[in-house]
Design a protein around this motif. Sequence first.
Motif, PDB file in Angstrom:
ATOM      1  N   ALA A  65       0.855  -1.190   0.000  1.00  0.00           N
ATOM      2  CA  ALA A  65       0.000   0.000   0.000  1.00  0.00           C
ATOM      3  C   ALA A  65       0.886   1.232   0.000  1.00  0.00           C
ATOM      4  O   ALA A  65       1.992   1.208   0.539  1.00  0.00           O
ATOM      5  N   LEU A  66       0.378   2.285  -0.634  1.00  0.00           N
ATOM      6  CA  LEU A  66       1.126   3.537  -0.781  1.00  0.00           C
ATOM      7  C   LEU A  66       0.399   4.663  -0.059  1.00  0.00           C
ATOM      8  O   LEU A  66      -0.795   4.864  -0.267  1.00  0.00           O
ATOM      9  N   TRP A  67       1.130   5.375   0.794  1.00  0.00           N
ATOM     10  CA  TRP A  67       0.626   6.576   1.435  1.00  0.00           C
ATOM     11  C   TRP A  67       1.341   7.757   0.802  1.00  0.00           C
ATOM     12  O   TRP A  67       2.568   7.769   0.733  1.00  0.00           O
ATOM     13  N   LEU A  68       0.583   8.756   0.350  1.00  0.00           N
ATOM     14  CA  LEU A  68       1.159   9.956  -0.245  1.00  0.00           C
ATOM     15  C   LEU A  68       0.763  11.184   0.561  1.00  0.00           C
ATOM     16  O   LEU A  68      -0.311  11.217   1.166  1.00  0.00           O
ATOM     17  N   ARG A  69       1.622  12.194   0.518  1.00  0.00           N
ATOM     18  CA  ARG A  69       1.328  13.466   1.187  1.00  0.00           C
ATOM     19  C   ARG A  69       0.224  14.167   0.416  1.00  0.00           C
ATOM     20  O   ARG A  69       0.297  14.325  -0.799  1.00  0.00           O
ATOM     21  N   ASN A  70      -0.816  14.603   1.123  1.00  0.00           N
ATOM     22  CA  ASN A  70      -1.930  15.302   0.464  1.00  0.00           C
ATOM     23  C   ASN A  70      -1.752  16.815   0.614  1.00  0.00           C
ATOM     24  O   ASN A  70      -0.745  17.287   1.153  1.00  0.00           O
ATOM     25  N   ALA A  71      -2.740  17.573   0.140  1.00  0.00           N
ATOM     26  CA  ALA A  71      -2.651  19.046   0.148  1.00  0.00           C
ATOM     27  C   ALA A  71      -2.533  19.605   1.566  1.00  0.00           C
ATOM     28  O   ALA A  71      -1.939  20.669   1.771  1.00  0.00           O
ATOM     29  N   GLU A  72      -3.093  18.906   2.554  1.00  0.00           N
ATOM     30  CA  GLU A  72      -3.019  19.371   3.943  1.00  0.00           C
ATOM     31  C   GLU A  72      -1.686  19.024   4.602  1.00  0.00           C
ATOM     32  O   GLU A  72      -1.447  19.401   5.746  1.00  0.00           O
ATOM     33  N   GLY A  73      -0.857  18.244   3.929  1.00  0.00           N
ATOM     34  CA  GLY A  73       0.437  17.861   4.491  1.00  0.00           C
ATOM     35  C   GLY A  73       0.434  16.532   5.213  1.00  0.00           C
ATOM     36  O   GLY A  73       1.473  16.076   5.675  1.00  0.00           O
ATOM     37  N   SER A  74      -0.734  15.903   5.320  1.00  0.00           N
ATOM     38  CA  SER A  74      -0.822  14.595   5.969  1.00  0.00           C
ATOM     39  C   SER A  74      -0.582  13.494   4.943  1.00  0.00           C
ATOM     40  O   SER A  74      -0.713  13.703   3.743  1.00  0.00           O
ATOM     41  N   PHE A  75      -0.259  12.319   5.447  1.00  0.00           N
ATOM     42  CA  PHE A  75      -0.070  11.156   4.583  1.00  0.00           C
ATOM     43  C   PHE A  75      -1.308  10.279   4.667  1.00  0.00           C
ATOM     44  O   PHE A  75      -1.695   9.844   5.741  1.00  0.00           O
ATOM     45  N   ALA A  76      -1.929  10.040   3.511  1.00  0.00           N
ATOM     46  CA  ALA A  76      -3.140   9.215   3.434  1.00  0.00           C
ATOM     47  C   ALA A  76      -2.916   8.133   2.386  1.00  0.00           C
ATOM     48  O   ALA A  76      -2.159   8.320   1.431  1.00  0.00           O
ATOM     49  N   GLN A  77      -3.595   7.014   2.573  1.00  0.00           N
ATOM     50  CA  GLN A  77      -3.447   5.921   1.611  1.00  0.00           C
ATOM     51  C   GLN A  77      -3.957   6.362   0.243  1.00  0.00           C
ATOM     52  O   GLN A  77      -5.104   6.756   0.092  1.00  0.00           O
ATOM     53  N   ALA A  78      -3.077   6.308  -0.758  1.00  0.00           N
ATOM     54  CA  ALA A  78      -3.416   6.741  -2.109  1.00  0.00           C
ATOM     55  C   ALA A  78      -3.698   5.560  -3.018  1.00  0.00           C
ATOM     56  O   ALA A  78      -4.407   5.700  -4.014  1.00  0.00           O
ATOM     57  N   ALA A  79      -3.136   4.404  -2.687  1.00  0.00           N
ATOM     58  CA  ALA A  79      -3.339   3.215  -3.513  1.00  0.00           C
ATOM     59  C   ALA A  79      -2.991   1.980  -2.690  1.00  0.00           C
ATOM     60  O   ALA A  79      -2.272   2.056  -1.694  1.00  0.00           O
ATOM     61  N   ARG A  80      -3.524   0.865  -3.145  1.00  0.00           N
ATOM     62  CA  ARG A  80      -3.214  -0.405  -2.486  1.00  0.00           C
ATOM     63  C   ARG A  80      -3.192  -1.503  -3.534  1.00  0.00           C
ATOM     64  O   ARG A  80      -3.818  -1.384  -4.593  1.00  0.00           O
TER      65      ARG A  80
END
Length: 197
Positions: A53-68
């Motif tokens: 699974a991949l976590w990417l930095r979002n616009a708010e600066g947090s890391f959220a799961q972007a793909a699995r």
Amino acid sequence: RVFINKHFFSYRYDYRQEWLRFTSLLAGRDPAVSAAQRSIEALANLVESPAGALWLRNAEGSFAQAARWNLPQRSEQLGAAEPLPRFLERTGWVVDLAQYRAEAGRYPGLELPAWLAALPAAWLIVPIIAQEELIGFVVLATPRTPIEVNWEVLDLLKTAARQVASFLAQLQASEALLEARKFESFNKMSAFVVHDL
């Protein structure tokens, strides 16, 4: 020992073949598979991992799961100031979770979030760093057959992760440019309609 292994013993990987396969997978054109998912699969294939699974930095600066890929969806997010992202950005290390569980002292300053520590399939955490900035990380599942995580595996994963980082950063820049062009077109159309009214 690493010096002797690097210079006097044969390598485990055929780097030419691995790199061609890795690049081919990243450049795939299957519309059913996202670029982020292809990135996970490309890294996982290097170490025979069946999932990730991949976590990417979002616009708010947090890391959220972007793909699995073959792993369940996770809704947890990590702030950029939390211990795991800070550790990955500071060191650039690939984290072997089995080693971390046995000897946490080998990873000074690393503290895993409870949900990640409890994930039974988690094996490696690979940082995705572009221009010295952590843009994400990949969690890979335990491989089908046991693999010794030595200097060669770590070097290969770090190098491949840099390539993935460039690939994803370019993709994000392209998407931002496309979004800006959409806004520009909308603004022109709006100005034209308002002018006619």
